[in-house]
Each structure stands twice: as C-alpha cells, then as structure tokens.
Design an enzyme around this catalytic site. Structure first.
Site, PDB file in Angstrom:
ATOM      1  N   CYS A 100       0.836  -1.198   0.000  1.00  0.00           N
ATOM      2  CA  CYS A 100       0.000   0.000   0.000  1.00  0.00           C
ATOM      3  C   CYS A 100       0.878   1.259   0.000  1.00  0.00           C
ATOM      4  O   CYS A 100       1.484   1.593  -0.999  1.00  0.00           O
ATOM      5  CB  CYS A 100      -0.977  -0.028   1.167  1.00  0.00           C
ATOM      6  SG  CYS A 100      -2.338   1.147   1.004  1.00  0.00           S
ATOM      7  N   HIS A 214      -3.243  -5.461   1.140  1.00  0.00           N
ATOM      8  CA  HIS A 214      -2.683  -5.803   2.444  1.00  0.00           C
ATOM      9  C   HIS A 214      -2.736  -7.312   2.714  1.00  0.00           C
ATOM     10  O   HIS A 214      -3.661  -7.789   3.395  1.00  0.00           O
ATOM     11  CB  HIS A 214      -3.456  -5.085   3.548  1.00  0.00           C
ATOM     12  CG  HIS A 214      -3.263  -3.604   3.572  1.00  0.00           C
ATOM     13  ND1 HIS A 214      -2.319  -2.988   4.369  1.00  0.00           N
ATOM     14  CD2 HIS A 214      -3.891  -2.614   2.889  1.00  0.00           C
ATOM     15  CE1 HIS A 214      -2.383  -1.678   4.194  1.00  0.00           C
ATOM     16  NE2 HIS A 214      -3.330  -1.423   3.293  1.00  0.00           N
ATOM     17  N   GLU A 216      -1.075  -8.913   4.815  1.00  0.00           N
ATOM     18  CA  GLU A 216      -0.878  -9.138   6.251  1.00  0.00           C
ATOM     19  C   GLU A 216      -2.181  -9.130   7.036  1.00  0.00           C
ATOM     20  O   GLU A 216      -2.206  -9.542   8.202  1.00  0.00           O
ATOM     21  CB  GLU A 216       0.096  -8.095   6.827  1.00  0.00           C
ATOM     22  CG  GLU A 216      -0.474  -6.714   7.056  1.00  0.00           C
ATOM     23  CD  GLU A 216      -0.551  -5.848   5.800  1.00  0.00           C
ATOM     24  OE1 GLU A 216      -0.875  -4.652   5.934  1.00  0.00           O
ATOM     25  OE2 GLU A 216      -0.291  -6.365   4.699  1.00  0.00           O
TER      26      GLU A 216
END
Length: 275
Positions: A100, A214, A216
């Site tokens: 990002c 994202h 994660e």
C-alpha cells in the site's frame, strides 16, 4: 550436573536456531507493522520492528507497511532514518517489500495524487503509481483477484485482497514482473469515472516486491513466504553510513509492553474474481 548440561545444550540449540532464521526488518513508524511481524514469525522468520538505523543491522529483508506515505517519510527523515533505508535498498544485496503506502515509497514515479511540493521516495521499481486510485478511506473494499505468485502451485491462481485507500500502478516499465491485476467491473468504472479494463496491483523487480493491497490482514501466507524466499541468502545489512551513537538508541523506541501475536484471521466468505 546433568540438568545444567541439558539446559546449556537447549540454550545453545535455541541460539543456533535463531541464527538460522531469516531476519526481516519491518518499518515500525506507522501502519500495520505488527501484522507483518506476526506473519513473518508464522513463516518461520525473525521479525524486527525498525525505528532507528541501528535496528536494520543484520536484516536480510525489509518490509515497508501500509499507512500514510508522506507521514512515514517525514518521521523517517526526522529520526535520521531515511538515509539508512536508502542505503539498505541501494546496494541491491537485500530485499524490500512495500504494501500500500510502501508501494508508493518504492515507485520511481507518482503519476497522480502527489503531494504539493513533491514527496520523498526511495524508488527502485520502474512503475508509475496513482496515489489514491481507489478513492478515500470510505471507498476501501475486499475482494478476490487473480494472481501469479512465483514458486506457488499453478492451482493457486487467486488471492484475497484488502484495499484500504489504496494506490494502483498505472504504467509498468521494463524489467518489472506483473504478479496481480484488479479487473474493474462496469459498475466500478462508472463509480470511479475511468474507462480502463484493469490496473496492476502487485509487481516484482529483481529484489523488490510491491503490492497495493494488504496480505498481512488475511490468513494467506503466500506473499510473505515469497518474500522470505527472496530474502533467503541475502547479505545481512551492515551500514557504512551510520556510526554508533549517531542515531537515537533503539531502547528509546521499544514499547513498555510486548504484545502477543495477533489472532489468525480466517476467511469466511470468498468473493468472486472481478473480471
């Protein structure tokens, strides 16, 4: 004493196992650094939160997480960290991954949405990015997209992607490998006022990796496993610029309480691939 010898052996084995782990630094100025650290540990690596130049020592890879790219750049400059980040990347002997806002950091050019007066970037990936292509915070969304993650099975052709006020790659230059695209529906084109079929949202160029979304924040380890494979065998970082005492002591930035790993997010609903 047998018990003492046993403990000594166990401690020696623990130290050796720690030394064998791939050491990944996660820039911890802002954004989802805890989530990245948690994923790296689940992949068997050693995660280090980076808040000063000296904490980069020994790292084989570095992750620049999501957040606000201008804010992170300003904090890094204020804390005498930016030159060390540039040195870490410029030598080409280690890997860097930006998610990002981290993608914006690693882009060579910002095509749209650049801050007035310019924005300090690390650069390195030959792409043009649109800074807030997908809109503001309220326009954030989650979907499943087609992907081509190196080293994964040919059957693993989709991934869950969470876009939070995300950038997009509008132009891809030479020597850049496209790993994922987002295909805009007719409704999305009308909503955004654009007339393009797709935008690139994940790329790789040599030892640099970047994603608009994202990973994660999902339970999918494949992107972190890819970065671990990229970082394996990389030369541990030893700064030629920073000297002991030139940056603030690492303990000044350490939290008073070390948080446990975050719970694993389980995907319950898989959305259709947008095409």
């Amino acid at each position: 004493d047998v018990t003492k010898r046993k403990r000594k052996v166990q401690m020696t084995m623990a130290i050796e196992q720690q030394e064998d782990k791939i050491k990944i630094g996660v820039l911890a100025l802002q954004g989802s650094f805890r989530e990245h650290c948690s994923m790296i540990r689940r992949c068997g690596g050693e995660a280090v939160e980076i808040r000063s130049a000296s904490q980069l020592e020994g790292c084989q890879g570095m992750i620049i997480p999501g957040g606000e790219s201008t804010t992170m750049a300003n904090i890094a400059r204020r804390w005498n960290l930016f030159d060390a980040l540039r040195e870490f990347e410029d030598e080409g002997e280690r890997c860097v991954w930006g998610t990002c806002a981290g993608l914006i950091f690693l882009a060579d050019r910002i095509e749209q949405g650049a801050k007035q007066g310019g924005q300090e970037l690390l650069g390195g990936i030959n792409v043009d990015v649109s800074r807030n292509f997908f809109g503001s915070q309220i326009d954030s969304f989650e979907t499943t997209i087609p992907c081509d993650i190196p080293g994964c099975s040919e059957n693993d052709v989709k991934c869950r992607a969470i876009f939070i006020r995300a950038p997009a790659i509008k132009k891809v230059g030479e020597n850049v490998e496209v790993l994922a695209k987002y295909y805009l529906s007719e409704e999305k084109k009308k909503e955004m006022g654009v007339d393009i079929e797709s935008v690139v949202v994940a790329v790789k160029q040599k030892n640099l990796l970047a994603t608009s979304f994202h990973p994660e924040l999902t339970s999918d380890l494949r992107w972190h496993e890819l970065f671990m494979r990229m970082s394996k065998g990389c030369k541990p970082f030893q700064s030629k610029l920073a000297k002991v005492g030139e940056d603030r002591k690492p303990e000044e930035f350490q939290p008073l309480y070390t948080h446990p790993d975050l719970p694993v997010f389980k995907d319950q609903v898989i959305a259709d691939v947008m095409k």
